[in-house]
Design an enzyme around this catalytic site. Structure first.
Site, short mmCIF file in Angstrom:
data_model
loop_
_atom_site.label_atom_id
_atom_site.label_comp_id
_atom_site.label_asym_id
_atom_site.label_seq_id
_atom_site.Cartn_x
_atom_site.Cartn_y
_atom_site.Cartn_z
N ASN A 1 -95.08 30.67 9.18
CA ASN A 1 -94.63 31.60 10.23
C ASN A 1 -95.58 32.77 10.45
O ASN A 1 -95.80 33.20 11.59
CB ASN A 1 -93.20 32.08 9.95
CG ASN A 1 -93.08 32.86 8.68
OD1 ASN A 1 -93.75 32.57 7.70
ND2 ASN A 1 -92.24 33.86 8.69
N GLY A 27 -91.58 30.47 1.09
CA GLY A 27 -91.17 29.32 1.90
C GLY A 27 -89.66 29.17 1.86
O GLY A 27 -88.92 30.13 1.62
N THR A 64 -85.78 28.02 0.82
CA THR A 64 -85.01 28.13 -0.42
C THR A 64 -84.96 26.80 -1.18
O THR A 64 -85.09 26.77 -2.41
CB THR A 64 -83.60 28.67 -0.10
OG1 THR A 64 -83.76 30.02 0.33
CG2 THR A 64 -82.66 28.63 -1.30
N THR A 109 -87.21 24.38 -1.15
CA THR A 109 -88.53 24.15 -1.78
C THR A 109 -88.66 25.05 -3.00
O THR A 109 -89.17 24.62 -4.05
CB THR A 109 -89.68 24.46 -0.78
OG1 THR A 109 -89.35 23.94 0.49
CG2 THR A 109 -90.99 23.89 -1.25
N GLU A 112 -90.40 33.90 -2.77
CA GLU A 112 -89.93 34.61 -1.57
C GLU A 112 -89.34 33.55 -0.65
O GLU A 112 -90.08 32.75 -0.10
CB GLU A 112 -91.09 35.33 -0.88
CG GLU A 112 -91.75 36.40 -1.72
CD GLU A 112 -90.84 37.57 -2.00
OE1 GLU A 112 -89.87 37.77 -1.24
OE2 GLU A 112 -91.08 38.27 -2.99
N CYS A 147 -89.01 35.82 8.47
CA CYS A 147 -87.93 35.77 7.48
C CYS A 147 -87.08 37.03 7.55
O CYS A 147 -85.96 37.05 7.05
CB CYS A 147 -88.51 35.60 6.09
SG CYS A 147 -89.76 36.85 5.73
N GLU A 199 -92.78 41.25 -4.31
CA GLU A 199 -94.20 41.39 -4.00
C GLU A 199 -94.46 42.85 -3.59
O GLU A 199 -93.54 43.65 -3.54
CB GLU A 199 -94.58 40.44 -2.86
CG GLU A 199 -94.39 38.97 -3.23
CD GLU A 199 -94.92 38.01 -2.18
OE1 GLU A 199 -94.66 38.22 -0.99
OE2 GLU A 199 -95.63 37.06 -2.57
P1 NAD Z 1 -91.54 25.24 3.20
O1 NAD Z 1 -90.75 25.55 1.99
O2 NAD Z 1 -91.32 23.94 3.85
O3 NAD Z 1 -93.11 25.28 2.90
C1 NAD Z 1 -93.74 26.45 2.41
C2 NAD Z 1 -95.02 26.04 1.69
O4 NAD Z 1 -94.67 25.29 0.54
C3 NAD Z 1 -95.94 25.14 2.52
O5 NAD Z 1 -97.28 25.45 2.21
C4 NAD Z 1 -95.60 23.75 2.01
O6 NAD Z 1 -96.63 22.81 2.16
C5 NAD Z 1 -95.33 24.04 0.55
N1 NAD Z 1 -94.47 23.06 -0.13
C6 NAD Z 1 -93.48 22.31 0.41
N2 NAD Z 1 -92.94 21.53 -0.54
C7 NAD Z 1 -93.58 21.82 -1.70
C8 NAD Z 1 -93.46 21.35 -3.03
N3 NAD Z 1 -92.58 20.43 -3.38
N4 NAD Z 1 -94.28 21.87 -3.98
C9 NAD Z 1 -95.19 22.81 -3.66
N5 NAD Z 1 -95.35 23.29 -2.41
C10 NAD Z 1 -94.55 22.80 -1.44
O7 NAD Z 1 -91.31 26.45 4.19
P2 NAD Z 1 -91.83 26.60 5.69
O8 NAD Z 1 -91.01 25.72 6.56
O9 NAD Z 1 -93.31 26.50 5.69
O10 NAD Z 1 -91.48 28.14 5.98
C11 NAD Z 1 -90.24 28.57 6.45
C12 NAD Z 1 -89.41 29.16 5.35
O11 NAD Z 1 -90.13 30.20 4.70
C13 NAD Z 1 -88.13 29.79 5.85
O12 NAD Z 1 -87.09 29.42 5.01
C14 NAD Z 1 -88.40 31.28 5.73
O13 NAD Z 1 -87.27 32.09 5.57
C15 NAD Z 1 -89.27 31.33 4.52
N6 NAD Z 1 -90.03 32.56 4.48
C16 NAD Z 1 -89.69 33.51 3.56
C17 NAD Z 1 -90.38 34.72 3.51
C18 NAD Z 1 -90.04 35.78 2.49
O14 NAD Z 1 -90.83 36.68 2.33
N7 NAD Z 1 -88.91 35.70 1.83
C19 NAD Z 1 -91.43 34.94 4.40
C20 NAD Z 1 -91.73 33.95 5.34
C21 NAD Z 1 -91.04 32.75 5.36
#
Ligand code: NAD
Length: 487
Positions: free
Chosen positions: A157, A233, A235, A237, A255, A289, A468
């Site tokens: 994002n 990423g 929750t 994951t 996060e 997020c 962070e």
């Molecule tokens: P995602 O969990 O699908 O992927 C995030 C990252 O993790 C990507 O690089 C992906 O390739 C990697 N990944 C996926 N599966 C993995 C695994 N099994 N092992 C290791 N790495 C893995 O998330 P997304 O769709 O890319 O992002 C959206 C999500 O991120 C939303 O839920 C959003 O709320 C969250 N987010 C949270 C924050 C925060 O600061 N809390 C900030 C931005 C986004």
């Protein structure tokens, strides 16, 4: 139409200071959200690439970790300056890769990546160790050492913004890093490799691996020599990563998702609240997020707010990212657009009434296959229904009226998440009271997304583990050692 692979740019991994193709020579399509077309190919890296990166990092660690803070700081400042120099190129790349308006990438995403490197480059110069005197006995002093090799995994994002938010403190603290950007938005992380060369970053200190989460990401998390994982990423994951990393006793910073409440009291500054609520609802296509997706409005101003808000939302210009008038660009992927649309359908099944939006936007060619959606406002839903409990992560908000502080707190705190909250009132005592009781790691009063990089950043409940930002990040990326000296 058949795709001619040769004409598509192939991104490369950055390992040991070199750009290199994935060992298995396998690639993933990279789509341009604005047009829905594949425009480049991303390495589909696997554990062999991660192994190479870990070997490079292992060799680089003694050199990098024994540099003085001043020396590391200078290199990181040069990385920050290198991005700044190429701001336009980075902003165009970010906007093309993600679908966000070019103006947003230019004003927010890339400048923030510049600040992240600069902030941590200078923060380490001010990092002091602690000492605790025990009268008549002696004293303790606590040193902090880098962990070694750490993994940084980030989402799509805010691609470079969040990638650098992890990498910069990890490097500043003296670690070597294996970093993986999202496979959905890899381009600016690829460009960062070029800046590292120019900045004089020693080979192997920062290795950038592209690829899917289940293959490349999983290999980073599972590698025994990667001692800490900083992940942003979803929750689900995060839970999977924790399951893998915890038995290996890795340090973990997670996060995760959110479903943030935006609480609007009768006595707020209406105009300021209204204009900021437009942003907190739909900035970056609602894919931040920290966006406030559940808007709670006190009954005294419910109708006034609803009518004024819907009128403004109806006028939001959804267009391609390069249009200077664009307020909302494309969603990040076809799958994500479908997910968001499925929630709009669910909201209607759950009894919600769509007041604005709810449908995709059809732009003329060459944008006719892009992933555009009208910003969507829904009312009439119970606070406990799925639409109001599950993270949608798109330009969709719900409006819910409330009478009292007690009632709104019950609704605000009802989800599994606890990332951020926004409170609008001119009564500061009330604002503090509600801020104190709301279950969230970050609260904004009469504002939204004001970020001071020194402050702790993160969520409670299913929104994450750890914080962070500022010293919190530098503490995460170091191990404390306490030493007692008898007097
Ligand atoms: P995602 O969990 O699908 O992927 C995030 C990252 O993790 C990507 O690089 C992906 O390739 C990697 N990944 C996926 N599966 C993995 C695994 N099994 N092992 C290791 N790495 C893995 O998330 P997304 O769709 O890319 O992002 C959206 C999500 O991120 C939303 O839920 C959003 O709320 C969250 N987010 C949270 C924050 C925060 O600061 N809390 C900030 C931005 C986004």
């Amino acid at each position: 139409m058949e795709r001619i692979e040769e004409v598509l740019e192939k991104l490369q991994n950055y390992i040991n200071g070199q750009f290199c193709p994935p060992i298995a020579n396998s690639y993933i399509d990279n789509f341009e959200p604005a047009t829905g077309q594949v425009y480049s190919l991303i390495p589909d890296s696997d554990e062999q690439d991660v192994l190479q990166a870990v070997e490079a990092a292992e060799k680089a660690f003694p050199v990098w970790s024994s540099m003085t803070n001043e020396e590391r700081s200078q290199i990181l400042v040069r990385v920050s300056e290198g991005i700044q120099k190429r701001l336009d190129e980075f902003a165009h790349a970010e906007s093309r890769d993600n679908g966000k308006p070019l103006s947003l990438a230019t004003k927010v995403d890339i400048p923030r990546a510049v600040s992240n490197f600069h902030f941590f480059a200078t923060a380490i110069l001010h990092y002091a160790s602690e000492s605790h005197r025990m009268e008549g006995m002696g004293f303790n002093y606590t040193t902090r050492k880098p962990i070694g090799i750490v993994g940084c995994i980030s989402p799509w994002n805010l691609p470079l913004y969040l990638f650098s938010w992890k990498i910069a403190p990890a490097l500043a603290a003296g670690n070597c890093v294996i970093a993986k950007p999202s496979e959905v938005t890899p381009y600016t992380a690829y460009l960062l490799g070029q800046v590292l060369d120019e900045a004089g970053m020693p080979p192997g200190v920062l290795n950038i691996i592209h690829g899917s989460g289940m293959k490349a990401g999983d290999a980073i998390v599972k590698h025994p020599k990667v001692k800490a994982i900083s992940f942003t990423g979803g929750t689900k994951t995060g839970a999977y990563i924790a399951q893998t990393a915890a038995p290996m006793f890795k340090k973990l910073s997670l996060e995760l998702g959110g479903k943030n409440p935006n609480i609007i009291f009768d006595d707020c500054d209406f105009d300021s609240m209204l204009s900021t609520t437009m942003l907190s609802s739909f900035a970056n296509q609602g894919q931040i997020c920290l966006c406030g997706s559940r808007i709670f409005i006190q009954t005294g101003i419910y109708e006034k707010f609803r009518d004024a808000f819907v009128q403004k939302v109806d006028r939001i210009k959804v267009s391609h990212p390069d249009d200077p008038e664009t307020k909302m660009g494309a969603l990040v992927s076809k799958e994500h657009l479908q997910k968001v649309l499925s929630y709009i359908e669910l909201a209607q099944e759950e009894g919600g009434k769509i007041l604005s939006g709810g449908t995709p936007v059809q732009l003329p060619a060459p944008y006719d296959q892009g992933y555009y959606l009208r910003p969507t406002v829904i009312e009439g839903l119970d606070f406990q229904c799925r639409t109001n409990q599950e993270e949608i992560f798109g330009p969709v908000v719900t409006l819910t009226p409330f009478e009292s502080e007690e009632e709104v707190l019950k609704m605000a705190n009802s989800t599994q998440y606890g990332l951020s909250c926004t409170i609008w009132t001119e009564n500061l005592k009330k604002a503090h009271r509600v801020a104190d009781q709301v279950e969230a790691g970050i609260v904004w009063i009469n504002s939204w997304l004001v970020r001071d990089l020194r402050t702790p950043f993160g969520g409670v409940k299913a929104s994450g583990v750890g914080r962070e930002g500022g010293w919190e990040a530098l503490r995460f990326f170091t191990e404390a050692k306490n030493i007692f000296v008898k007097s």
